[in-house]
Design a protein around this motif. Structure first.
Motif, PDB file in Angstrom:
ATOM      1  N   ILE A 190       0.837  -1.206   0.000  1.00 22.01           N
ATOM      2  CA  ILE A 190       0.000   0.000   0.000  1.00 22.01           C
ATOM      3  C   ILE A 190       0.870   1.253   0.000  1.00 22.01           C
ATOM      4  CG2 ILE A 190      -1.650   1.319   1.387  1.00 22.01           C
ATOM      5  CD1 ILE A 190      -2.925  -1.398   2.130  1.00 22.01           C
ATOM      6  N   ALA A 191       1.965   1.228   0.749  1.00 19.19           N
ATOM      7  CA  ALA A 191       2.887   2.373   0.756  1.00 19.19           C
ATOM      8  C   ALA A 191       3.512   2.568  -0.625  1.00 19.19           C
ATOM      9  CB  ALA A 191       3.970   2.167   1.807  1.00 19.19           C
ATOM     10  N   ALA A 192       3.825   1.473  -1.310  1.00 19.12           N
ATOM     11  CA  ALA A 192       4.388   1.579  -2.657  1.00 19.12           C
ATOM     12  C   ALA A 192       3.364   2.157  -3.630  1.00 19.12           C
ATOM     13  CB  ALA A 192       4.855   0.204  -3.131  1.00 19.12           C
ATOM     14  N   ILE A 193       2.110   1.775  -3.471  1.00 17.10           N
ATOM     15  CA  ILE A 193       1.053   2.329  -4.333  1.00 17.10           C
ATOM     16  C   ILE A 193       0.931   3.833  -4.125  1.00 17.10           C
ATOM     17  CG2 ILE A 193      -1.440   2.349  -4.732  1.00 17.10           C
ATOM     18  CD1 ILE A 193      -1.383  -0.699  -4.121  1.00 17.10           C
ATOM     19  N   VAL A 194       0.907   4.246  -2.859  1.00 17.04           N
ATOM     20  CA  VAL A 194       0.802   5.678  -2.551  1.00 17.04           C
ATOM     21  C   VAL A 194       2.023   6.423  -3.084  1.00 17.04           C
ATOM     22  CG1 VAL A 194       0.763   7.365  -0.663  1.00 17.04           C
ATOM     23  CG2 VAL A 194      -0.708   5.332  -0.574  1.00 17.04           C
ATOM     24  N   ALA A 195       3.211   5.852  -2.898  1.00 14.13           N
ATOM     25  CA  ALA A 195       4.437   6.496  -3.376  1.00 14.13           C
ATOM     26  C   ALA A 195       4.433   6.629  -4.896  1.00 14.13           C
ATOM     27  CB  ALA A 195       5.654   5.699  -2.918  1.00 14.13           C
ATOM     28  N   CYS A 196       3.936   5.623  -5.592  1.00 15.19           N
ATOM     29  CA  CYS A 196       3.879   5.693  -7.056  1.00 15.19           C
ATOM     30  C   CYS A 196       2.925   6.791  -7.516  1.00 15.19           C
ATOM     31  CB  CYS A 196       3.469   4.346  -7.645  1.00 15.19           C
ATOM     32  SG  CYS A 196       4.771   3.114  -7.566  1.00 15.19           S
ATOM     33  N   PHE A 197       1.802   6.948  -6.823  1.00 11.24           N
ATOM     34  CA  PHE A 197       0.892   8.040  -7.178  1.00 11.24           C
ATOM     35  C   PHE A 197       1.530   9.403  -6.911  1.00 11.24           C
ATOM     36  CE2 PHE A 197      -2.766   4.998  -7.011  1.00 11.24           C
ATOM     37  CZ  PHE A 197      -3.237   5.260  -8.294  1.00 11.24           C
TER      38      PHE A 197
ATOM     39  N   LEU B 175       4.694  10.104  -6.966  1.00 10.98           N
ATOM     40  CA  LEU B 175       5.789  10.321  -7.912  1.00 10.98           C
ATOM     41  C   LEU B 175       5.325  10.314  -9.371  1.00 10.98           C
ATOM     42  CD1 LEU B 175       8.451   8.049  -6.194  1.00 10.98           C
ATOM     43  CD2 LEU B 175       8.316  10.548  -6.145  1.00 10.98           C
ATOM     44  N   ASP B 176       4.025  10.354  -9.599  1.00  8.53           N
ATOM     45  CA  ASP B 176       3.438  10.377 -10.948  1.00  8.53           C
ATOM     46  C   ASP B 176       3.788   9.131 -11.766  1.00  8.53           C
ATOM     47  OD1 ASP B 176       2.163  12.784 -10.518  1.00  8.53           O
ATOM     48  OD2 ASP B 176       3.858  13.968 -11.269  1.00  8.53           O
ATOM     49  N   ARG B 177       3.872   8.001 -11.117  1.00 13.19           N
ATOM     50  CA  ARG B 177       4.084   6.709 -11.793  1.00 13.19           C
ATOM     51  C   ARG B 177       2.768   5.937 -11.758  1.00 13.19           C
ATOM     52  NH1 ARG B 177       8.940   7.151 -14.345  1.00 13.19           N
ATOM     53  NH2 ARG B 177      10.481   7.957 -12.923  1.00 13.19           N
ATOM     54  N   PHE B 178       1.804   6.456 -12.512  1.00 13.38           N
ATOM     55  CA  PHE B 178       0.445   5.933 -12.427  1.00 13.38           C
ATOM     56  C   PHE B 178       0.329   4.498 -12.935  1.00 13.38           C
ATOM     57  CE2 PHE B 178      -0.217  10.565 -12.697  1.00 13.38           C
ATOM     58  CZ  PHE B 178      -0.817  10.737 -11.470  1.00 13.38           C
ATOM     59  N   MET B 179       1.022   4.162 -14.013  1.00 13.12           N
ATOM     60  CA  MET B 179       0.916   2.807 -14.564  1.00 13.12           C
ATOM     61  C   MET B 179       1.450   1.765 -13.580  1.00 13.12           C
ATOM     62  SD  MET B 179      -0.681   2.994 -17.350  1.00 13.12           S
ATOM     63  CE  MET B 179      -0.465   1.351 -17.950  1.00 13.12           C
ATOM     64  N   ILE B 180       2.532   2.082 -12.902  1.00 12.05           N
ATOM     65  CA  ILE B 180       3.077   1.158 -11.896  1.00 12.05           C
ATOM     66  C   ILE B 180       2.104   1.053 -10.721  1.00 12.05           C
ATOM     67  CG2 ILE B 180       4.969   0.772 -10.270  1.00 12.05           C
ATOM     68  CD1 ILE B 180       6.801   2.206 -12.285  1.00 12.05           C
ATOM     69  N   ALA B 181       1.535   2.179 -10.317  1.00 15.01           N
ATOM     70  CA  ALA B 181       0.585   2.171  -9.206  1.00 15.01           C
ATOM     71  C   ALA B 181      -0.638   1.331  -9.551  1.00 15.01           C
ATOM     72  CB  ALA B 181       0.169   3.596  -8.857  1.00 15.01           C
ATOM     73  N   TYR B 182      -1.170   1.509 -10.759  1.00 14.40           N
ATOM     74  CA  TYR B 182      -2.325   0.712 -11.158  1.00 14.40           C
ATOM     75  C   TYR B 182      -1.966  -0.765 -11.291  1.00 14.40           C
ATOM     76  CZ  TYR B 182      -4.852   5.032 -12.011  1.00 14.40           C
ATOM     77  OH  TYR B 182      -5.476   6.246 -11.859  1.00 14.40           O
ATOM     78  N   GLY B 183      -0.778  -1.055 -11.730  1.00 14.13           N
ATOM     79  CA  GLY B 183      -0.316  -2.447 -11.794  1.00 14.13           C
ATOM     80  C   GLY B 183      -0.245  -3.072 -10.403  1.00 14.13           C
ATOM     81  N   LEU B 184       0.250  -2.311  -9.447  1.00 11.12           N
ATOM     82  CA  LEU B 184       0.310  -2.807  -8.069  1.00 11.12           C
ATOM     83  C   LEU B 184      -1.091  -2.999  -7.481  1.00 11.12           C
ATOM     84  CD1 LEU B 184       3.289  -0.713  -6.646  1.00 11.12           C
ATOM     85  CD2 LEU B 184       3.263  -3.161  -7.177  1.00 11.12           C
ATOM     86  N   ILE B 185      -2.019  -2.120  -7.857  1.00  9.38           N
ATOM     87  CA  ILE B 185      -3.395  -2.273  -7.385  1.00  9.38           C
ATOM     88  C   ILE B 185      -4.007  -3.545  -7.957  1.00  9.38           C
ATOM     89  CG2 ILE B 185      -5.721  -1.296  -7.551  1.00  9.38           C
ATOM     90  CD1 ILE B 185      -4.386   1.483  -7.346  1.00  9.38           C
TER      91      ILE B 185
END
Length: 64
Positions: A10-17, A19-29
């Motif tokens: 969850i912390a990695a998802i928040v950090a990706c959002f 840092l504007d790394r939306f594709m990585i964040a959505y992949g983690l979700i």
């Protein structure tokens, strides 16, 4: 252990959002949802097996 891994994910998802790394964040979700769904399926199957075992034991006692 599992709760720590969940917190890190969850912390990695928040950090990706942030840092504007939306594709990585959505992949983690999607990965998180897949893991939670698979875990629910495993527990569901385990529950069905347990209930079936109890029903068979009950039927066996009833026959005696």
């Amino acid at each position: 252990m599992v709760w720590a891994a969940l917190a890190v994910l969850i912390a990695a998802i928040v950090a990706c959002f942030v840092l504007d790394r939306f594709m990585i964040a959505y992949g983690l979700i999607v990965f998180l949802m897949t893991v939670l769904t698979a875990t629910g399926q495993v527990y569901g199957i385990d529950n069905h097996l347990y209930l079936d075992k109890k029903a068979r034991e009950y039927d066996e006692k009833k026959r005696r």
